[in-house]
Write a protein that holds these residues in place. Structure first.
Motif, PDB file in Angstrom:
ATOM      1  N   ARG A 199      -8.153   4.517  -8.859  1.00 23.15           N
ATOM      2  CA  ARG A 199      -9.086   3.552  -8.330  1.00 23.15           C
ATOM      3  C   ARG A 199      -8.465   2.868  -7.122  1.00 23.15           C
ATOM      4  N   GLY A 200      -9.241   2.047  -6.435  1.00 23.92           N
ATOM      5  CA  GLY A 200      -8.751   1.386  -5.246  1.00 23.92           C
ATOM      6  C   GLY A 200      -7.522   0.558  -5.542  1.00 23.92           C
ATOM      7  N   VAL A 201      -6.577   0.552  -4.608  1.00 26.63           N
ATOM      8  CA  VAL A 201      -5.327  -0.168  -4.820  1.00 26.63           C
ATOM      9  C   VAL A 201      -5.077  -1.150  -3.693  1.00 26.63           C
ATOM     10  N   GLY A 202      -6.107  -1.562  -2.973  1.00 27.35           N
ATOM     11  CA  GLY A 202      -5.951  -2.528  -1.905  1.00 27.35           C
ATOM     12  C   GLY A 202      -5.965  -3.954  -2.427  1.00 27.35           C
ATOM     13  N   MET A 203      -5.984  -4.909  -1.476  1.00 18.30           N
ATOM     14  CA  MET A 203      -5.971  -6.316  -1.845  1.00 18.30           C
ATOM     15  C   MET A 203      -7.230  -6.720  -2.616  1.00 18.30           C
ATOM     16  N   ARG A 204      -8.367  -6.101  -2.282  1.00 19.12           N
ATOM     17  CA  ARG A 204      -9.597  -6.448  -2.996  1.00 19.12           C
ATOM     18  C   ARG A 204      -9.507  -6.030  -4.453  1.00 19.12           C
ATOM     19  N   ALA A 205      -8.989  -4.824  -4.699  1.00 18.65           N
ATOM     20  CA  ALA A 205      -8.815  -4.385  -6.088  1.00 18.65           C
ATOM     21  C   ALA A 205      -7.795  -5.251  -6.809  1.00 18.65           C
ATOM     22  N   ALA A 206      -6.722  -5.646  -6.097  1.00 21.13           N
ATOM     23  CA  ALA A 206      -5.711  -6.505  -6.708  1.00 21.13           C
ATOM     24  C   ALA A 206      -6.309  -7.852  -7.105  1.00 21.13           C
ATOM     25  N   TRP A 207      -7.141  -8.414  -6.239  1.00 24.76           N
ATOM     26  CA  TRP A 207      -7.758  -9.707  -6.538  1.00 24.76           C
ATOM     27  C   TRP A 207      -8.701  -9.593  -7.730  1.00 24.76           C
ATOM     28  N   SER A 208      -9.412  -8.468  -7.848  1.00 21.61           N
ATOM     29  CA  SER A 208     -10.299  -8.277  -8.992  1.00 21.61           C
ATOM     30  C   SER A 208      -9.507  -8.254 -10.292  1.00 21.61           C
ATOM     31  N   VAL A 209      -8.357  -7.598 -10.276  1.00 24.49           N
ATOM     32  CA  VAL A 209      -7.520  -7.545 -11.477  1.00 24.49           C
ATOM     33  C   VAL A 209      -6.984  -8.934 -11.820  1.00 24.49           C
ATOM     34  N   ARG A 264       0.839  -1.207   0.000  1.00 29.67           N
ATOM     35  CA  ARG A 264       0.000   0.000   0.000  1.00 29.67           C
ATOM     36  C   ARG A 264       0.871   1.253   0.000  1.00 29.67           C
ATOM     37  N   ILE A 265       1.957   1.216   0.751  1.00 28.84           N
ATOM     38  CA  ILE A 265       2.887   2.346   0.748  1.00 28.84           C
ATOM     39  C   ILE A 265       3.499   2.512  -0.639  1.00 28.84           C
ATOM     40  N   MET A 266       3.877   1.412  -1.256  1.00 27.15           N
ATOM     41  CA  MET A 266       4.463   1.492  -2.597  1.00 27.15           C
ATOM     42  C   MET A 266       3.472   2.042  -3.605  1.00 27.15           C
ATOM     43  N   ASN A 267       2.216   1.671  -3.486  1.00 29.05           N
ATOM     44  CA  ASN A 267       1.209   2.190  -4.405  1.00 29.05           C
ATOM     45  C   ASN A 267       1.097   3.702  -4.322  1.00 29.05           C
ATOM     46  N   LEU A 269       3.708 -12.368 -13.749  1.00 28.47           N
ATOM     47  CA  LEU A 269       2.775 -11.573 -12.952  1.00 28.47           C
ATOM     48  C   LEU A 269       3.036 -10.086 -13.117  1.00 28.47           C
ATOM     49  N   SER A 270       4.305  -9.685 -13.069  1.00 30.41           N
ATOM     50  CA  SER A 270       4.643  -8.265 -13.120  1.00 30.41           C
ATOM     51  C   SER A 270       4.224  -7.620 -14.430  1.00 30.41           C
ATOM     52  N   GLU A 271       4.342  -8.340 -15.543  1.00 26.98           N
ATOM     53  CA  GLU A 271       4.061  -7.734 -16.839  1.00 26.98           C
ATOM     54  C   GLU A 271       2.615  -7.911 -17.282  1.00 26.98           C
ATOM     55  N   SER A 272       1.816  -8.629 -16.500  1.00 25.04           N
ATOM     56  CA  SER A 272       0.455  -8.924 -16.937  1.00 25.04           C
ATOM     57  C   SER A 272      -0.590  -8.025 -16.293  1.00 25.04           C
ATOM     58  N   VAL A 273      -0.169  -7.065 -15.457  1.00 24.79           N
ATOM     59  CA  VAL A 273      -1.127  -6.173 -14.794  1.00 24.79           C
ATOM     60  C   VAL A 273      -0.720  -4.727 -15.039  1.00 24.79           C
ATOM     61  N   PRO A 274      -1.671  -3.787 -15.017  1.00 24.70           N
ATOM     62  CA  PRO A 274      -1.343  -2.372 -15.218  1.00 24.70           C
ATOM     63  C   PRO A 274      -0.391  -1.865 -14.147  1.00 24.70           C
ATOM     64  N   VAL A 275       0.447  -0.926 -14.526  1.00 25.44           N
ATOM     65  CA  VAL A 275       1.464  -0.423 -13.612  1.00 25.44           C
ATOM     66  C   VAL A 275       0.839   0.247 -12.389  1.00 25.44           C
ATOM     67  N   GLY A 276      -0.365   0.803 -12.523  1.00 27.15           N
ATOM     68  CA  GLY A 276      -0.992   1.479 -11.394  1.00 27.15           C
ATOM     69  C   GLY A 276      -1.388   0.552 -10.272  1.00 27.15           C
ATOM     70  N   ARG A 316       0.086  -2.608  -9.958  1.00 27.55           N
ATOM     71  CA  ARG A 316       1.111  -3.651  -9.897  1.00 27.55           C
ATOM     72  C   ARG A 316       1.616  -3.943  -8.484  1.00 27.55           C
ATOM     73  N   PRO A 317       1.975  -2.937  -7.657  1.00 29.81           N
ATOM     74  CA  PRO A 317       2.462  -3.282  -6.315  1.00 29.81           C
ATOM     75  C   PRO A 317       1.457  -4.057  -5.481  1.00 29.81           C
ATOM     76  N   SER A 318       0.186  -3.722  -5.573  1.00 29.33           N
ATOM     77  CA  SER A 318      -0.816  -4.453  -4.797  1.00 29.33           C
ATOM     78  C   SER A 318      -0.926  -5.900  -5.249  1.00 29.33           C
ATOM     79  N   VAL A 319      -0.881  -6.125  -6.561  1.00 31.46           N
ATOM     80  CA  VAL A 319      -0.939  -7.498  -7.074  1.00 31.46           C
ATOM     81  C   VAL A 319       0.298  -8.272  -6.638  1.00 31.46           C
TER      82      VAL A 319
END
Length: 460
Positions: free
Chosen positions: A257-267, A76-79, A389-396, A398-401
């Motif tokens: 948009r939300g950058v927590g674990m729930r948003a990461a799981w949705s992505v 979350r801090i990294m985001n 994993l790193s290249e398959s999600v948007p950079v915004g 990415r840290p949460s994922v």
């Protein structure tokens, strides 16, 4: 720490920034790896001395669980602020945990020992997150190799740490510290040093720089009959790089948009490649931990007390060499053959390792080969899965994922360690190896599953 986001990008060529980032991460990975491994090397012994043998396993597991849980606030801090403050917080948490463990050894207060080990897991969380910072600005064709380089740096720390543990214990014995408390004091200093180096030198922040680059790239327009093609590219454009097989170019973030674990799981749920990346990392870690943690117990069944520590040290050294020493080879293969191919190869090695170790009987040499192959399989799934994993999600997001991946991996390893002891007691080591192999089979099906046409993680 957040000022990097507002700084203008002087040029689209980020190669010098990436080289400097890799050098810095390589050094801090060695320092942080020494700090973590020194504490882990004596953690069970210190816990047994303070709390008893029955509790020692739970105390050691606290560091694993702590590292997994700390991945959530760190990401979350990294985001919000970039890689630098997140890594600093993780390393400082580990340093604080080391200090609390020393205080617990002096006071012999068991609850404080548990708390200290939980925070000490921050060092592991930082070392794991560093591999992701290595690919924020990496060219697609070199992502696997550059991530593997940072994983490989852990080898140096793992090899040097036992010598530092003995040195730290001898040095601090004259300071009035109890036996085995000195290595944790040394760990606290090493992790604090890594935090200081990251805070002072990780500039510009690789994640924030990657976000600025992603925001500056305009999606290409396919020229039609009446389309006008610009004569020259924009000065802010990023030079095109041909990606390796099955590499994925994630789109830039389009809004807040939300950058927590729930948003990461949705992505992750919406992207087959992200699901495969997380599954590869978690399953590979689960299989490795399940077999590895019970191997010393297996060796003790036919080796005398006077020899078992020496034999265990040799077998686990070969295992660690398989995990880290050949990580650059796994990275090179990931870039040359593709992410899915290396994941499948890693799973294949895990299956062979379980078969060799499970059928080794009382043959130490064969069991050593099995543990070496187990480390190789883990390296393949870790490097290729993390890269995919790193290249398959948007950079915004990415840290949460990535934090979700490390949380899943840590909890999978902790669960494997807890269950493996029960299986070993009830059914024995061969059955444990068989069940670990069975746990890896679904990953094969996931890696071979075709990607649906138009999936959001496909390259346009």
């Amino acid at each position: 720490m957040a000022t990097d986001l507002a700084a203008p990008l002087a040029a689209p060529d980020v190669t010098p920034i990436q080289r400097r980032t890799l050098r810095l991460l390589f050094v801090t990975q060695i320092v942080g790896g020494i700090g973590v491994t020194v504490g882990v090397a004596v953690g069970a012994l210190l816990a047994a001395d303070i709390a008893g043998t029955a509790v020692a396993g739970l105390v050691s597991s606290a560091a694993v669980v702590g590292g997994a849980l700390l991945a959530v606030p760190v990401t979350r801090i990294m985001n919000g602020h970039g890689r630098r403050p997140g890594l600093v917080v993780a390393y400082l948490a580990g340093a604080a945990g080391g200090g609390l463990v020393v205080f617990a050894a002096v006071t012999r207060w068991v609850p404080l020992l548990f708390l200290g080990m939980l925070l000490f897991g921050g060092g592991s969380a930082a070392n794991l997150q560093a591999r992701y910072a290595a690919v924020d600005l990496a060219e697609p064709a070199r992502r696997g190799r550059q991530l593997a380089l940072i994983v490989w740096a852990t080898t140096i720390g793992a090899v040097a740490a036992p010598n530092f543990a003995a040195f730290a214990d001898r040095t601090t014995s004259g300071w009035g510290l109890p036996t085995l408390a000195g290595p944790f004091a040394f760990s606290a200093v090493a992790l604090a040093l890594a935090a200081g180096v990251i805070l002072a030198l990780l500039r510009p922040d690789p994640l924030l720089t990657a976000r600025r680059l992603a925001a500056a790239v305009v999606p290409p327009v396919t020229p039609g009959p009446a389309a006008v093609v610009p004569a020259a590219p924009s000065p802010d454009a990023v030079p095109a790089v041909t990606p390796p097989p099955d590499a994925v170019v994630a789109p830039a973030p389009t809004g807040r948009r939300g950058v927590g674990m729930r948003a990461a799981w949705s992505v992750v749920r919406a992207r087959p490649a992200a699901r495969l990346g997380i599954a590869a990392v978690a399953v590979g870690h689960l299989v490795m931990v399940a077999v590895m943690v019970m191997t010393p117990v297996r060796l003790h069944e036919w080796h005398a007390d006077a020899d078992v520590l020496r034999v265990v040290g040799l077998v686990l050294s070969l295992h660690i060499a398989g995990m880290y020493a050949l990580a650059p080879v796994a990275g090179w293969l990931t870039d040359r053959l593709g992410r899915r191919a290396v994941i499948l190869g890693g799973v294949g090695l895990l299956l062979v390792a379980c078969a060799v170790a499970g059928t080794a009987g009382h043959h130490t040499a064969r069991l050593s080969i099995g543990l070496f192959l187990l480390g190789l399989g883990w390296s393949g799934t870790m490097v290729a899965g993390s890269t995919l994993l790193s290249e398959s999600v948007p950079v915004g997001i990415r840290p949460s994922v990535q934090g979700l991946s490390d949380l899943t991996m840590g909890l999978a390893g902790a669960a494997a360690g807890a269950v493996s002891g029960f299986v070993m007691e009830v059914a024995g080591y061969p059955v444990l190896a068989l069940l670990a192999a069975v746990a890896a089979v679904p990953l094969v099906a996931l890696a071979l599953r075709p990607v649906p046409a138009g999936a959001p993680d496909e390259e346009g």
